[in-house]
Design an enzyme around this catalytic site. Structure first.
Site, short mmCIF file in Angstrom:
data_model
loop_
_atom_site.label_atom_id
_atom_site.label_comp_id
_atom_site.label_asym_id
_atom_site.label_seq_id
_atom_site.Cartn_x
_atom_site.Cartn_y
_atom_site.Cartn_z
N TYR A 1 5.70 -11.51 -8.79
CA TYR A 1 5.28 -10.25 -8.76
C TYR A 1 5.52 -9.70 -10.55
CZ TYR A 1 5.96 -9.80 -3.88
OH TYR A 1 5.89 -9.85 -2.49
N GLU B 1 17.22 10.40 7.75
CA GLU B 1 15.81 11.03 7.82
C GLU B 1 15.51 12.32 7.26
OE1 GLU B 1 15.07 8.39 12.01
OE2 GLU B 1 16.16 10.55 12.24
#
Length: 415
Positions: free
Chosen positions: A317, A393
């Site tokens: 990458y 979360e």
């Protein structure tokens, strides 16, 4: 600078669907899939997008999904990306939705886990799709949702393309004007967003060096060429690339030898030694310098010992580089989404991201989203790619908000 349009009331729907997004995330977390095997996840995404009236393309880059939402008014095409794949990691976190999935990876049986937060990326972008579909007539352009497979790479014989790279090769960026993405961070507090202009994450390359010598008895090393001693000198020499060749005041670089194999018995000097490692750089010029010096050091040290070194560097990458103009343009948007005191300047990160392939095609901005519980200690919080990786979360609404804001504000500024 144009005033952000991100106060549109429709975007507030992000809070209303928080529970749904959390439910999606837990479902994906409990059913993780490795790169190019995200069949269940892709179907879940495609079904949801279709239910919103979004045009869907499946099977992009093997298992990827592309959703296209055309707004009620003409304008630019804005892409949003989420990666879908999990990792070959056995989960240790005691959760009601803990993964018990197993798979064969590199010939070994292993657990499979979302140990990098890609499950949260998918759920957040599914939520963003619902928010933006609900305000379709207000959108001044087109939104392209890129649900990408295989960000962690594909380790299969003969595979030369993967994830974002393959999506680009299949043309998903041709009509895009700007692309945005985020990555949840287990060591950044919920409610925070981090980003930086220019180089942000390192480019990554795989390094393989084979040192050839001449086998001999360990009691008479002068009768051969010792590839073990030669390899030790090469490893030491490689470290001088960072300490003496790279301008580390501009950007860091890394050359790490992660494994070395040679020999079978205590009194036999072997014929060859094999080593593998990783190279991390920020930008093409620095990458070219490091590659050049790796080759020079390994081959010349081996030759000076009477042996030979074969060097193979595989580019994976490129560096993730946030377009400076786009980053400056969206600065007020990030502040509007997160609020005063919640926006951080990221340091250079030596981890890598294949979001960089999208940025090589069109201007892109990649940000960090907090996923550590409030008041948590980042030095004691398990990092990504580990069995104890955990995400709070509570940051999902902010993730939906900032991606939605990016779309609305960019369209408003570029109409």
């Amino acid at each position: 600078m144009a005033k952000p349009n991100s106060d549109l009331k429709s975007i507030k729907k992000a809070t209303a669907i928080e529970d749904k997004v959390i439910e999606w995330r837990r479902d994906i977390h409990q059913n993780p899939e490795l790169g190019n095997n995200e069949i269940r996840t892709a179907k879940m995404v495609a079904d949801h997008l279709r239910s919103l009236g979004i045009d869907v393309q499946e099977g992009v880059a093997v298992t990827g999904v592309v959703g296209i939402l055309k707004g009620g008014k003409p304008g630019p095409v804005v892409a949003l990306r989420a990666d879908m794949d999990a990792l070959p990691v056995t989960e240790r976190v005691d959760l009601p939705f803990k993964s018990t999935v197993t798979a064969t990876y590199n010939g070994q049986e292993t657990g499979v886990m979302h140990a990098c937060g890609h499950d949260t990326h998918v759920a957040i972008l599914m939520g963003v799709a619902e928010v933006l579909a609900g305000m379709k007539n207000e959108l001044q352009g087109t939104v392209k949702f890129l649900f990408q497979p295989a960000e962690e790479g594909i380790y299969q014989e003969g595979v030369t393309s993967w994830g974002a790279k393959q999506m680009v090769e299949e043309g998903v960026m041709k009509d895009v004007d700007a692309v945005f993405g985020l990555h949840i961070g287990s060591q950044m507090e919920v409610g925070k967003i981090g980003y930086r202009s220019g180089p942000a994450l390192a480019g990554v390359d795989n390094l393989e060096i084979t040192v050839h010598g001449t086998q001999a008895h360990g009691a008479s090393p002068w009768s051969g060429v010792d590839p073990i001693v030669t390899s030790a000198q090469i490893i030491s020499g490689l470290q001088t690339i960072i300490s003496r060749n790279v301008n580390i005041t501009a950007a860091p670089a890394i050359v790490t030898v992660g494994a070395i194999h040679g020999g079978i018995r205590h009194n036999i000097i072997p014929e060859k030694v094999e080593m593998i490692g990783t190279i991390r750089t920020f930008g093409d010029d620095q990458q070219n310098l490091v590659h050049k010096r790796v080759n020079e050091i390994a081959t010349n040290i081996a030759e000076s010992a009477g042996g030979k070194a074969d060097v193979n560097i595989t580019k994976l990458y490129p560096a993730t580089v946030n377009d400076p103009e786009l980053t400056e343009l969206m600065g007020p948007t990030i502040l509007a989404a997160a609020g005063e005191g919640n926006v951080l300047t990221n340091p250079l990160i030596t981890g890598a991201e294949d979001f960089s392939f999208f940025q090589r095609e069109k201007p892109g901005l990649f940000i960090s989203l907090g996923g550590m519980k409030k008041g948590g200690d980042p030095t004691k919080t398990p990092s990504h790619h580990t069995p104890d990786f955990y995400i709070d979360e509570g940051g999902f609404v902010l993730g939906m908000r900032v991606l939605s804001y990016f779309v609305v504000d960019y369209m408003g500024m570029k109409k």
